[in-house]
Design a protein around this motif. Structure first.
Motif, short mmCIF file in Angstrom:
data_model
loop_
_atom_site.label_atom_id
_atom_site.label_comp_id
_atom_site.label_asym_id
_atom_site.label_seq_id
_atom_site.Cartn_x
_atom_site.Cartn_y
_atom_site.Cartn_z
N TYR A 113 0.85 -1.19 0.00
CA TYR A 113 0.00 0.00 0.00
C TYR A 113 0.89 1.24 0.00
N GLN A 114 0.32 2.35 -0.40
CA GLN A 114 1.03 3.62 -0.44
C GLN A 114 0.16 4.68 0.22
N LEU A 115 0.70 5.33 1.23
CA LEU A 115 -0.03 6.40 1.91
C LEU A 115 0.09 7.69 1.11
N PRO A 116 -0.89 8.59 1.22
CA PRO A 116 -0.83 9.85 0.47
C PRO A 116 0.31 10.72 0.95
N GLU A 117 0.79 11.55 0.06
CA GLU A 117 1.87 12.48 0.40
C GLU A 117 1.25 13.85 0.63
N GLY A 118 1.17 14.25 1.88
CA GLY A 118 0.63 15.56 2.22
C GLY A 118 1.72 16.46 2.77
N SER A 119 1.30 17.55 3.40
CA SER A 119 2.28 18.46 4.00
C SER A 119 2.99 17.79 5.17
N SER A 120 2.36 16.72 5.71
CA SER A 120 3.00 15.93 6.75
C SER A 120 2.93 14.48 6.34
N LYS A 121 3.69 13.66 7.01
CA LYS A 121 3.61 12.22 6.77
C LYS A 121 2.92 11.53 7.94
N ARG A 122 2.21 12.32 8.73
CA ARG A 122 1.52 11.78 9.90
C ARG A 122 0.21 11.12 9.49
N ILE A 123 -0.14 10.07 10.21
CA ILE A 123 -1.46 9.49 10.08
C ILE A 123 -2.16 9.62 11.42
N ALA A 124 -3.47 9.67 11.39
CA ALA A 124 -4.26 9.74 12.62
C ALA A 124 -5.41 8.76 12.49
N ALA A 125 -5.93 8.34 13.62
CA ALA A 125 -7.01 7.36 13.62
C ALA A 125 -7.98 7.66 14.74
N VAL A 126 -9.25 7.39 14.48
CA VAL A 126 -10.29 7.47 15.50
C VAL A 126 -11.02 6.13 15.49
N PHE A 127 -11.10 5.51 16.67
CA PHE A 127 -11.67 4.17 16.77
C PHE A 127 -13.07 4.23 17.40
N GLN A 128 -13.66 3.06 17.57
CA GLN A 128 -14.99 2.99 18.18
C GLN A 128 -14.96 3.47 19.63
N GLU A 129 -13.85 3.25 20.32
CA GLU A 129 -13.67 3.76 21.68
C GLU A 129 -12.76 4.99 21.64
N PRO A 130 -13.08 6.04 22.40
CA PRO A 130 -12.29 7.28 22.33
C PRO A 130 -10.84 7.13 22.78
N VAL A 131 -10.54 6.21 23.72
CA VAL A 131 -9.18 5.94 24.21
C VAL A 131 -8.52 7.23 24.70
N LEU A 132 -9.15 7.88 25.66
CA LEU A 132 -8.59 9.07 26.27
C LEU A 132 -7.92 8.71 27.59
N LEU A 133 -6.84 9.37 27.92
CA LEU A 133 -6.16 9.14 29.19
C LEU A 133 -7.02 9.74 30.32
N PRO A 134 -7.46 8.93 31.27
CA PRO A 134 -8.41 9.43 32.28
C PRO A 134 -7.82 10.47 33.22
N TRP A 135 -6.50 10.52 33.37
CA TRP A 135 -5.88 11.47 34.29
C TRP A 135 -5.46 12.77 33.60
N ARG A 136 -5.85 12.92 32.34
CA ARG A 136 -5.56 14.14 31.60
C ARG A 136 -6.87 14.83 31.20
N THR A 137 -6.85 16.15 31.13
CA THR A 137 -8.03 16.88 30.68
C THR A 137 -8.22 16.69 29.18
N VAL A 138 -9.35 17.17 28.68
CA VAL A 138 -9.61 17.11 27.24
C VAL A 138 -8.48 17.79 26.47
N GLU A 139 -8.14 19.00 26.87
CA GLU A 139 -7.10 19.73 26.14
C GLU A 139 -5.75 19.02 26.26
N GLN A 140 -5.43 18.50 27.42
CA GLN A 140 -4.16 17.79 27.58
C GLN A 140 -4.13 16.54 26.71
#
Length: 245
Positions: free
Chosen positions: A70-97
């Motif tokens: 597979y080949q990922l798109p070439e954008g201004s960054s080479k970063r990928i991000a993902a959002v899953f069915q569960e939010p997977v947030l760190l419970p000891w950090r605030t939303v902004e953190q």
């Protein structure tokens, strides 16, 4: 039209198999090939268990035991991000953190006001995950993904298990933030109406082992995809793809 010199997301998975608990080899993907153009919002639609999430795991580099490439798109960054069915947030950090932790150290002080405003999180920046509803937690997960300004965003049924009213609100928020911060998106869903509301194109998969059954292009602007328009699109879709998905 694909801009000259801009590489799309290209997928060509020849084979992906699993070994069952009984030791039987099970074909999950076989001859799966498709492209997602730069800046396009595409949905992978198919029956449960056909290999949609497995495909995302391969593209995110979480599963390397497959044949193909597979080949990922070439954008201004080479970063990928993902959002899953569960939010997977760190419970000891605030939303902004939680959102800022996804940024590289030199960008952790970047201005996120507009992103929080679009997602309706401005008043919740100092909240902890335990203080959020599931819908708000998923907004925070979307904020974390878009804050990194990825070249490609993978979404794995991010609105599953929500009531329809909350899910629909989040779908529309997703489109708002994507329009403000456009990137290439590949979203897994088995919800046809959701795909018709969000996507530029729907890539329809067969039952396992998954192949591409066909592609459904959506030329109607999203602002005109009201209830009646979606009903008409569903009829058009089923005329072309009569099998259940």
């Amino acid at each position: 039209m694909q801009p000259a010199g801009v590489a799309p997301l290209k997928v060509d998975i020849a084979e992906k198999t699993f070994r069952s608990a009984e030791g039987v080899m099970i074909d999950v993907l076989r001859g799966l090939s498709f492209e997602v153009r730069q800046g396009e919002f595409a949905c992978l639609l198919g029956p449960s268990g056909c290999g949609k999430t497995t495909t995302l795991r391969i593209l995110m580099g979480l599963d390397r035991d497959f044949s193909g490439r597979y080949q990922l798109p070439e954008g201004s960054s080479k970063r990928i991000a993902a959002v899953f069915q569960e939010p997977v947030l760190l419970p000891w950090r605030t939303v902004e953190q939680n959102v800022r932790l996804a940024l590289s150290p030199r960008f952790r002080g970047k201005d996120l006001d507009s992103l929080f405003e679009i997602l309706g999180l401005s008043a919740m920046r100092s909240f902890y995950p335990s203080e959020l509803s599931l819908g708000l937690a998923r907004r925070a997960a979307l904020a974390r993904a878009f804050a990194t300004e990825p070249s490609v965003l993978f979404l794995d049924e991010p609105f599953a298990s929500l009531d329809e009213r909350t899910a629909d609100r989040l779908r529309r928020l997703l489109i708002s933030v994507w329009a403000a911060r456009p990137t290439t998106v590949l979203m897994v869903t088995h919800n046809l109406r959701e795909a018709l509301l969000l996507a530029d194109r729907i890539i329809v998969l067969t039952p396992s082992p998954a192949q591409v059954l066909g592609v459904f292009d959506l030329r109607l602007s999203r602002e005109f995809r009201d209830t009646q328009a979606l009903d008409d699109l569903i009829l058009d879709f089923h005329k072309r793809f009569p099998i259940p998905v």
